[in-house]
Design an enzyme around this catalytic site. Structure first.
Site, PDB file in Angstrom:
ATOM      1  N   ARG A 167     -59.259 104.788 -62.215  1.00  0.00           N
ATOM      2  CA  ARG A 167     -58.855 103.719 -63.130  1.00  0.00           C
ATOM      3  C   ARG A 167     -59.668 102.441 -62.978  1.00  0.00           C
ATOM      4  O   ARG A 167     -60.161 101.890 -63.969  1.00  0.00           O
ATOM      5  CB  ARG A 167     -57.374 103.338 -62.906  1.00  0.00           C
ATOM      6  CG  ARG A 167     -56.396 104.188 -63.646  1.00  0.00           C
ATOM      7  CD  ARG A 167     -55.129 104.306 -62.817  1.00  0.00           C
ATOM      8  NE  ARG A 167     -55.466 105.077 -61.631  1.00  0.00           N
ATOM      9  CZ  ARG A 167     -55.382 106.394 -61.582  1.00  0.00           C
ATOM     10  NH1 ARG A 167     -54.916 107.059 -62.586  1.00  0.00           N
ATOM     11  NH2 ARG A 167     -55.752 107.054 -60.497  1.00  0.00           N
ATOM     12  N   THR A 168     -59.768 101.952 -61.748  1.00  0.00           N
ATOM     13  CA  THR A 168     -60.379 100.628 -61.569  1.00  0.00           C
ATOM     14  C   THR A 168     -61.843 100.660 -61.977  1.00  0.00           C
ATOM     15  O   THR A 168     -62.315  99.789 -62.713  1.00  0.00           O
ATOM     16  CB  THR A 168     -60.218 100.168 -60.106  1.00  0.00           C
ATOM     17  OG1 THR A 168     -58.863 100.379 -59.726  1.00  0.00           O
ATOM     18  CG2 THR A 168     -60.562  98.704 -59.939  1.00  0.00           C
TER      19      THR A 168
ATOM     20  N   LYS B 201     -78.246 105.391 -45.637  1.00  0.00           N
ATOM     21  CA  LYS B 201     -79.371 105.225 -44.689  1.00  0.00           C
ATOM     22  C   LYS B 201     -79.076 104.123 -43.679  1.00  0.00           C
ATOM     23  O   LYS B 201     -79.918 103.799 -42.853  1.00  0.00           O
ATOM     24  CB  LYS B 201     -80.651 104.866 -45.461  1.00  0.00           C
ATOM     25  CG  LYS B 201     -81.050 105.850 -46.543  1.00  0.00           C
ATOM     26  CD  LYS B 201     -82.290 105.325 -47.270  1.00  0.00           C
ATOM     27  CE  LYS B 201     -82.476 106.025 -48.605  1.00  0.00           C
ATOM     28  NZ  LYS B 201     -83.484 105.347 -49.437  1.00  0.00           N
TER      29      LYS B 201
ATOM     30  N   ARG C 250     -65.241  97.776 -54.278  1.00  0.00           N
ATOM     31  CA  ARG C 250     -64.132  98.401 -53.539  1.00  0.00           C
ATOM     32  C   ARG C 250     -64.694  98.875 -52.211  1.00  0.00           C
ATOM     33  O   ARG C 250     -65.750  99.520 -52.166  1.00  0.00           O
ATOM     34  CB  ARG C 250     -63.529  99.571 -54.306  1.00  0.00           C
ATOM     35  CG  ARG C 250     -62.477 100.315 -53.488  1.00  0.00           C
ATOM     36  CD  ARG C 250     -61.708 101.322 -54.294  1.00  0.00           C
ATOM     37  NE  ARG C 250     -60.743 100.669 -55.179  1.00  0.00           N
ATOM     38  CZ  ARG C 250     -59.854 101.326 -55.924  1.00  0.00           C
ATOM     39  NH1 ARG C 250     -59.828 102.651 -55.892  1.00  0.00           N
ATOM     40  NH2 ARG C 250     -59.013 100.675 -56.692  1.00  0.00           N
TER      41      ARG C 250
ATOM     42  N   HIS D 251     -55.498  94.085 -53.673  1.00  0.00           N
ATOM     43  CA  HIS D 251     -56.047  94.665 -54.902  1.00  0.00           C
ATOM     44  C   HIS D 251     -55.626  93.699 -56.019  1.00  0.00           C
ATOM     45  O   HIS D 251     -54.738  94.016 -56.826  1.00  0.00           O
ATOM     46  CB  HIS D 251     -55.461  96.062 -55.099  1.00  0.00           C
ATOM     47  CG  HIS D 251     -56.150  96.918 -56.135  1.00  0.00           C
ATOM     48  ND1 HIS D 251     -57.050  96.415 -57.058  1.00  0.00           N
ATOM     49  CD2 HIS D 251     -56.049  98.258 -56.379  1.00  0.00           C
ATOM     50  CE1 HIS D 251     -57.466  97.418 -57.832  1.00  0.00           C
ATOM     51  NE2 HIS D 251     -56.884  98.542 -57.445  1.00  0.00           N
TER      52      HIS D 251
HETATM   53  N1  ASP Z   1     -55.212 103.126 -56.830  1.00  0.00           N
HETATM   54  C1  ASP Z   1     -54.500 102.186 -56.004  1.00  0.00           C
HETATM   55  C2  ASP Z   1     -55.414 101.642 -54.922  1.00  0.00           C
HETATM   56  O1  ASP Z   1     -56.580 101.953 -54.905  1.00  0.00           O
HETATM   57  C3  ASP Z   1     -53.252 102.802 -55.438  1.00  0.00           C
HETATM   58  C4  ASP Z   1     -53.435 104.071 -54.655  1.00  0.00           C
HETATM   59  O2  ASP Z   1     -54.575 104.536 -54.471  1.00  0.00           O
HETATM   60  O3  ASP Z   1     -52.439 104.605 -54.215  1.00  0.00           O
HETATM   61  O4  ASP Z   1     -54.965 100.882 -54.112  1.00  0.00           O
HETATM   62  N1   CP Z   2     -54.753 101.866 -59.581  1.00  0.00           N
HETATM   63  C1   CP Z   2     -55.970 102.140 -59.057  1.00  0.00           C
HETATM   64  O1   CP Z   2     -56.578 101.299 -58.361  1.00  0.00           O
HETATM   65  O2   CP Z   2     -56.467 103.368 -59.381  1.00  0.00           O
HETATM   66  P1   CP Z   2     -57.842 103.984 -58.894  1.00  0.00           P
HETATM   67  O3   CP Z   2     -57.746 104.083 -57.380  1.00  0.00           O
HETATM   68  O4   CP Z   2     -57.980 105.285 -59.577  1.00  0.00           O
HETATM   69  O5   CP Z   2     -58.938 102.996 -59.242  1.00  0.00           O
END
Ligand code: ASP
Ligand code: CP
Length: 294
Positions: free
Chosen positions: A53-54, A82, A103, A131
């Site tokens: 998603r993100t 590397k 991330r 987040h």
């Molecule tokens: N997608 C969210 C996160 O990256 C929640 C999860 O992974 O459970 O924090």
């Molecule tokens: N909600 C969320 O962060 O989803 P992803 O980990 O898929 O990015």
């Protein structure tokens, strides 16, 4: 605001402004698909941890505003493998882009990236830390679903120790007059540095009074052993039978991905809001990009 690192940066006024822009982005997408305001602008998605998603919503947000995206969604195929440091990686990517969405598994990584970068950094999750953009889209969703925030009873369920989305969300909700409840196994308790919660152990006790049930996944990747994970996985599962004990106006949310904590048959329950929540991520991220690049 030059970077988005922590929810601490946001005032209520910032949030009101951001949500007003997010609503215009929603209309823009629904009527025209987007516009060209960031033509010739480039953002980089730099993801040291998995994401669906993100990473995709930040990419979609940039494309819908006319920009382009460099996607590093698996650092194993970058020079990180590397031995290149985070700082050098950031210094490299700022040569090619106007914005970096990061991330990373370590708490504080986004803050380190800001120190190394001339271009804006967005924290898309720093380990078990925060987040912030998820919390913003979560709050936006609560507004959209309930038409208010003050006065609501919000219940967080699941892995409240390791779940970074609930850390940012609780900080954000502390700006409002809400009752914040927590339901989790004792070993996954909500860390007090992120705010005050009222603790419960039984989901059934809190459901009738809850307006927003915010369910989270037990964060398997944060456990030292599979045994420790398996001891708590499956502690709470939302079924339709449980969901139906909630008010009809109540909403069930989840940052996703889910791995069993919400049954698939809940998807058709009128209280299920997690797919709309995902969609709202696009509008809120468009608004965030607009805030940083305008
Ligand atoms: N997608 C969210 C996160 O990256 C929640 C999860 O992974 O459970 O924090
Ligand atoms: N909600 C969320 O962060 O989803 P992803 O980990 O898929 O990015």
């Amino acid at each position: 605001m030059k970077n988005v690192i922590s929810i601490d940066q946001f005032t209520k006024q910032d949030i009101d402004n951001l949500f007003a822009t997010a609503r215009t982005m929603k209309t823009l997408v629904e009527t025209k698909g987007g516009d060209d305001r960031f033509r010739h602008k480039v953002s980089t998605n730099l993801f040291y941890e998995p994401s669906t998603r993100t990473s995709s919503s930040f990419a979609a947000a940039m494309y819908r505003l006319g920009g382009q995206v460099i996607s590093i969604n698996d650092v194993n195929y970058s020079s990180v493998s590397k031995g290149e440091t985070l700082e050098d990686t950031i210094r490299t990517l700022e040569q090619y882009s106007d914005l970096i969405v990061l991330r990373h598994p370590q708490v504080g990584a986004a803050k380190r990236a800001v120190q190394a970068s001339q271009v804006p950094i967005i924290n898309a999750g720093d380990g078990v830390g925060e987040h912030p953009t998820q919390a913003l889209l979560d709050l936006f969703t609560i507004y959209e679903e309930q038409c208010k925030i003050d006065g609501l009873t919000i219940t967080l369920v699941g892995d409240l120790k390791n779940g970074r989305t609930v850390h940012s969300l609780a900080k954000l909700l502390s700006l409002y007059d809400v009752t914040l409840q927590a339901v989790c196994p004792e070993s996954l308790a909500f860390p007090p540095e992120y705010g005050k919660v009222i603790n419960f152990t039984e989901l059934t006790d809190v459901l009738p009074a809850t307006d927003i049930l915010y369910v989270t996944r037990v964060q398997k990747e944060r456990f030292d052993s599979l045994e420790e994970y398996e001891a708590v996985q499956g502690s709470y599962t939302v079924t339709n039978r449980l969901a139906d004990t909630m008010k009809l106006s109540a909403r069930i949310m989840h940052p996703l991905p889910r791995v069993g904590e919400i049954h698939f048959d809940v998807d058709n329950n009128p209280r299920a809001a997690y797919f709309r929540q995902m969609r709202n991520g696009l509008y809120v991220r468009m608004a965030l990009i607009d805030m940083l690049l305008s």
